[in-house]
Each structure stands twice: as C-alpha cells, then as structure tokens.
Design a protein around this motif. Structure first.
Motif, PDB file in Angstrom:
ATOM      1  N   VAL A   1       0.838  -1.206   0.000  1.00 35.41           N
ATOM      2  CA  VAL A   1       0.000   0.000   0.000  1.00 35.41           C
ATOM      3  C   VAL A   1       0.864   1.243   0.000  1.00 35.41           C
ATOM      4  O   VAL A   1       0.582   2.222  -0.710  1.00 35.41           O
ATOM      5  N   VAL A   2       1.952   1.232   0.750  1.00 33.56           N
ATOM      6  CA  VAL A   2       2.868   2.379   0.776  1.00 33.56           C
ATOM      7  C   VAL A   2       3.511   2.563  -0.593  1.00 33.56           C
ATOM      8  O   VAL A   2       3.647   3.683  -1.099  1.00 33.56           O
ATOM      9  N   LYS A   3       3.877   1.446  -1.217  1.00 38.08           N
ATOM     10  CA  LYS A   3       4.502   1.535  -2.548  1.00 38.08           C
ATOM     11  C   LYS A   3       3.507   2.077  -3.577  1.00 38.08           C
ATOM     12  O   LYS A   3       3.858   2.913  -4.419  1.00 38.08           O
ATOM     13  N   VAL A   4       2.263   1.609  -3.538  1.00 43.32           N
ATOM     14  CA  VAL A   4       1.244   2.108  -4.471  1.00 43.32           C
ATOM     15  C   VAL A   4       0.994   3.584  -4.221  1.00 43.32           C
ATOM     16  O   VAL A   4       0.856   4.378  -5.171  1.00 43.32           O
ATOM     17  N   ALA A   5       0.920   4.004  -2.977  1.00 40.11           N
ATOM     18  CA  ALA A   5       0.697   5.415  -2.663  1.00 40.11           C
ATOM     19  C   ALA A   5       1.851   6.271  -3.175  1.00 40.11           C
ATOM     20  O   ALA A   5       1.643   7.352  -3.752  1.00 40.11           O
ATOM     21  N   ALA A   6       3.056   5.805  -2.989  1.00 42.24           N
ATOM     22  CA  ALA A   6       4.218   6.558  -3.480  1.00 42.24           C
ATOM     23  C   ALA A   6       4.206   6.628  -5.006  1.00 42.24           C
ATOM     24  O   ALA A   6       4.513   7.666  -5.601  1.00 42.24           O
ATOM     25  N   PHE A   7       3.849   5.513  -5.659  1.00 41.76           N
ATOM     26  CA  PHE A   7       3.792   5.485  -7.121  1.00 41.76           C
ATOM     27  C   PHE A   7       2.728   6.440  -7.636  1.00 41.76           C
ATOM     28  O   PHE A   7       2.978   7.213  -8.568  1.00 41.76           O
TER      29      PHE A   7
ATOM     30  N   TYR B   1       1.492   9.054  -6.175  1.00 38.09           N
ATOM     31  CA  TYR B   1       1.931  10.426  -5.910  1.00 38.09           C
ATOM     32  C   TYR B   1       2.926  10.863  -6.975  1.00 38.09           C
ATOM     33  O   TYR B   1       2.865  11.986  -7.490  1.00 38.09           O
ATOM     34  N   GLY B   2       3.832   9.958  -7.311  1.00 37.43           N
ATOM     35  CA  GLY B   2       4.816  10.300  -8.349  1.00 37.43           C
ATOM     36  C   GLY B   2       4.154  10.534  -9.681  1.00 37.43           C
ATOM     37  O   GLY B   2       4.521  11.463 -10.420  1.00 37.43           O
ATOM     38  N   VAL B   3       3.173   9.703 -10.042  1.00 30.82           N
ATOM     39  CA  VAL B   3       2.471   9.872 -11.323  1.00 30.82           C
ATOM     40  C   VAL B   3       1.698  11.180 -11.321  1.00 30.82           C
ATOM     41  O   VAL B   3       1.727  11.934 -12.300  1.00 30.82           O
ATOM     42  N   ARG B   4       0.997  11.517 -10.236  1.00 33.89           N
ATOM     43  CA  ARG B   4       0.250  12.777 -10.159  1.00 33.89           C
ATOM     44  C   ARG B   4       1.180  13.974 -10.268  1.00 33.89           C
ATOM     45  O   ARG B   4       0.879  14.950 -10.956  1.00 33.89           O
ATOM     46  N   THR B   5       2.296  13.877  -9.597  1.00 33.49           N
ATOM     47  CA  THR B   5       3.249  14.993  -9.644  1.00 33.49           C
ATOM     48  C   THR B   5       3.798  15.152 -11.055  1.00 33.49           C
ATOM     49  O   THR B   5       3.936  16.274 -11.554  1.00 33.49           O
ATOM     50  N   ALA B   6       4.094  14.041 -11.728  1.00 32.83           N
ATOM     51  CA  ALA B   6       4.622  14.115 -13.083  1.00 32.83           C
ATOM     52  C   ALA B   6       3.585  14.655 -14.053  1.00 32.83           C
ATOM     53  O   ALA B   6       3.903  15.456 -14.941  1.00 32.83           O
ATOM     54  N   LEU B   7       2.342  14.231 -13.913  1.00 36.65           N
ATOM     55  CA  LEU B   7       1.295  14.708 -14.805  1.00 36.65           C
ATOM     56  C   LEU B   7       0.937  16.162 -14.541  1.00 36.65           C
ATOM     57  O   LEU B   7       0.523  16.866 -15.462  1.00 36.65           O
ATOM     58  N   ALA B   8       1.082  16.609 -13.331  1.00 36.36           N
ATOM     59  CA  ALA B   8       0.751  17.992 -12.992  1.00 36.36           C
ATOM     60  C   ALA B   8       1.871  18.932 -13.388  1.00 36.36           C
ATOM     61  O   ALA B   8       1.741  20.148 -13.252  1.00 36.36           O
ATOM     62  N   GLY B   9       2.949  18.427 -13.840  1.00 42.90           N
ATOM     63  CA  GLY B   9       4.058  19.278 -14.250  1.00 42.90           C
ATOM     64  C   GLY B   9       4.903  19.714 -13.076  1.00 42.90           C
ATOM     65  O   GLY B   9       5.639  20.679 -13.158  1.00 42.90           O
TER      66      GLY B   9
END
Length: 127
Positions: free
Chosen positions: A97-103, A105-113
């Motif tokens: 669950v921690v790994k999925v949450a981190a992943f 978050y990383g995808v959202r941050t990358a998509l948000a620029g």
C-alpha cells in the motif's frame, strides 16, 4: 453459763453467719454462671446462621472470581490475537500500500508538471 460457754456460743454464731454469707455468695456466683450459660447459648444460636450465610457468601464469591478469571484469560487471548492480526495486516498489506501510494503520488506529480524545475525558473528575492 460460764465464760467458755459464752465464747463457744459466739464462735458458733460467727461460724453460722460465715456459712450463711458464704452460701449467699455461692448462690450469686451460681446465678451468674447460669446467666452466662444462657447468654452463651443465645449467642451461639444467633452466630451459627450468620456463619452459615457467611460460608455461602464466600463460596459464591469464589465462584464469581473463577468466572472473572476466565473472562480475564479470554480477554488476554483476544488481545494477543488482535495484535497478531494487526502485525499480519501490516506485513501483508502495509508495504504494498505504501509503494502504491508513493507510485500514484509520483504519477500525479509528473502529470501535474511538478517535476524537477530548473534553478532559473525560480525568482530570487531581493533583500
């Protein structure tokens, strides 16, 4: 009557008086002993039911304490089981669950620029 007869008469009267007084004292002591015996019998008759009830109360209290001991043992077992279940949940699902949450978050941050910014993109404050 001679002087010896008078002395003998006085001694006999004194002895009779002494026996009379001693009899009265012994009679009073006998009455005291009778009253003591009656009082002791009454006390014994009154105390025996109380002791019987006390014995019953102690027996019931021991039964209740045995039940409380059983409940305490069961609560201890439940606590141990809950702790083991929590540890199992944390070990099984916690890390993924921690790994999925981190992943995510990383995808959202990358998509948000919000990726890595260059140092030139930031403005400097003048002091």
């Amino acid at each position: 009557m001679s002087l010896g007869d008078i002395a003998g008469m006085i001694a006999a009267l004194a002895f009779a008086f002494l026996v009379f007084r001693l009899g009265a004292v012994i009679g009073k002591a006998g009455k005291i002993l009778d009253e003591t015996r009656v009082s002791l019998r009454t006390t014994t008759d009154n105390v025996q039911p109380t002791l019987t009830k006390l014995t019953d109360t102690v027996s019931l209290t021991n039964d209740q304490l045995a039940k409380v001991d059983g409940i305490t043992t069961n609560v201890g077992a439940m606590t141990t089981n809950a702790s083991a279940l929590t540890s199992l949940f944390a070990a099984t699902l916690g890390s993924p669950v921690v790994k999925v949450a981190a992943f995510t978050y990383g995808v959202r941050t990358a998509l948000a620029g919000g990726g890595a910014r260059s140092a030139g993109g930031r403005r400097r404050r003048r002091g």
